[in-house]
Write an enzyme that holds these catalytic residues in place. Structure first.
Site: not given
Ligand SMILES: *Cc1c(COP(=O)(O)O)cnc(C)c1O
Length: 375
Positions: A35, A129, A245, A320
């Site tokens: 992802k 969630r 800065y 930046m």
């Molecule tokens: C992002 C995610 C994973 C992978 O998690 P990692 O901690 O990066 O291994 C697996 N399952 C779900 C539902 C996720 O959102």
């Protein structure tokens, strides 16, 4: 866009996947989570490399990501965590994506629009969630049998002793044991952290993400990225003069200061300039257990960039588009210095900034000229 260069070692990604794979029982498949464009490193490249290494199951957050992964890997199962959104109907159909449906509404919409095409269900076992609550799940009754996969996600898997791990495992089993036994529905509970918790958490499929990319909690992971930043200018600063800065850094002796062409607009979040490493090396140890292969940051160390093996501390505030470093230790002025490499992991950079490796990777991954190597 800065002219820094992010080098992704796809060979290391493959080896991390294989070493997580070995930990699983023979009957457990190891998927790959790609992802957020492969945690910022380029989902197409990463997925193609993992397919070549033997991965047959990929997880993404949203349908468009799934479409890109389909183009890259061809034949494989591609699951979508966010489930089914009606706007994405044609993407799901065209690319044969499998939604992980999260609610009775999503299930209904899917059945109405997509008939009996394959879907999975995400169950909420305590993270609150995404996913079906236990009573919603009971209520869908026989529709659950048609699911090809049940998944749930652990909230505290990076803390092996956290009681939530066992509670969520028990809840997942209560919700799914009989359906798995009677209808052969496959199950997946573990991301990287859960994979490391042991076989009880593995079920039919584990789905690591961050471990593939070299991050904690997989302390044995091989580093995957090298981030090198071009040097724009150097100057001598005298004792008593300040840099950047807020005049936040003051020289105590003659110092050679180099200005590099990358800053917080390039994902080097401003907090990496903090002197916060001491507290956080304890956090690294807590998250990943003993991490002997990687040097923990020193008590009052600043984060460094590297010229070869020589550490050059980041001094002053991150701007930046620029950051300033002390290169007094170097004999000659290099063309570029490295923020991420085998000597300094994403988690060490994250620790200095009070965040996690995931955020550093996704923040930096997209912003540089990316280059892929296979070594
Ligand atoms: C992002 C995610 C994973 C992978 O998690 P990692 O901690 O990066 O291994 C697996 N399952 C779900 C539902 C996720 O959102």
């Amino acid at each position: 866009m800065a002219t820094g260069q992010l080098t992704v070692n796809l060979g290391a990604v493959q080896r991390n996947w294989k070493s997580l794979d070995v930990r699983s029982a023979a009957s457990t498949q190891t998927a790959a989570v790609v992802k957020a464009d492969g945690y910022g490193l380029g989902a197409s490249h990463v997925a193609k490399a993992l397919k070549a290494a033997g991965a047959e199951n990929f997880f993404v957050a949203a349908a468009e990501e799934g479409a890109a992964v389909r183009e890259a890997v061809g034949d494989a199962n591609i699951y979508v965590f966010s489930g089914y959104m009606q706007n994405d109907a044609s993407l799901f159909a065209k690319h044969q994506l499998i939604p992980l449906l999260n609610s009775p509404q999503q299930l209904q919409a899917w059945k109405t629009a997509q008939g009996n095409r394959a879907f999975g269900l995400q169950l909420d076992t305590g993270m609150n969630r995404l996913g079906f609550e236990p009573d919603e799940f009971r209520a869908i009754d026989s529709d659950a049998n048609d699911s090809c996969l049940f998944i749930s996600h652990l909230a505290c898997a990076d803390e092996p002793r956290h009681p939530m791990n066992r509670q969520q495992l028990d809840c997942f089993r209560q919700m799914t044991d009989s359906l798995a036994a009677n209808h052969g529905v496959q199950r997946s509970l573990a991301a990287t952290g859960g994979t490391l918790l042991g076989p009880e958490f593995h079920f039919d499929m584990v789905r690591p993400g961050i471990g593939l990319y070299g991050g904690l909690p997989y302390a044995q992971a091989e580093p995957v990225v090298t981030l090198s930043l071009p040097l724009i200018q150097t100057r001598k600063v005298l004792a008593g003069e300040t840099v950047g800065y807020g005049a936040a850094w003051k020289a105590t002796k003659i110092t050679t200061v180099a200005t590099l062409a990358a800053g917080y607009a390039d994902g080097i979040i401003r907090a990496v300039g903090n002197v916060a490493a001491a507290v956080d090396s304890a956090a690294i140890a807590a998250a990943g257990g003993a991490n002997k292969d990687r040097p923990a940051p020193n008590a009052d160390a600043r984060l460094s960039v590297y010229a070869g093996e020589i550490a050059c501390p980041i001094i002053g505030r991150v701007s930046m588009d620029m950051l300033t470093v002390d290169i007094s230790a170097l004999g000659e002025v290099p063309a570029k210095l490295e923020l991420l490499n085998g000597l300094q992991s994403v988690d060490q950079v994250a620790a200095a900034a009070g965040t996690i490796g995931y955020e550093i990777l996704t923040a930096c991954g997209q912003r540089y000229q990316r280059c892929y190597v296979h070594s």
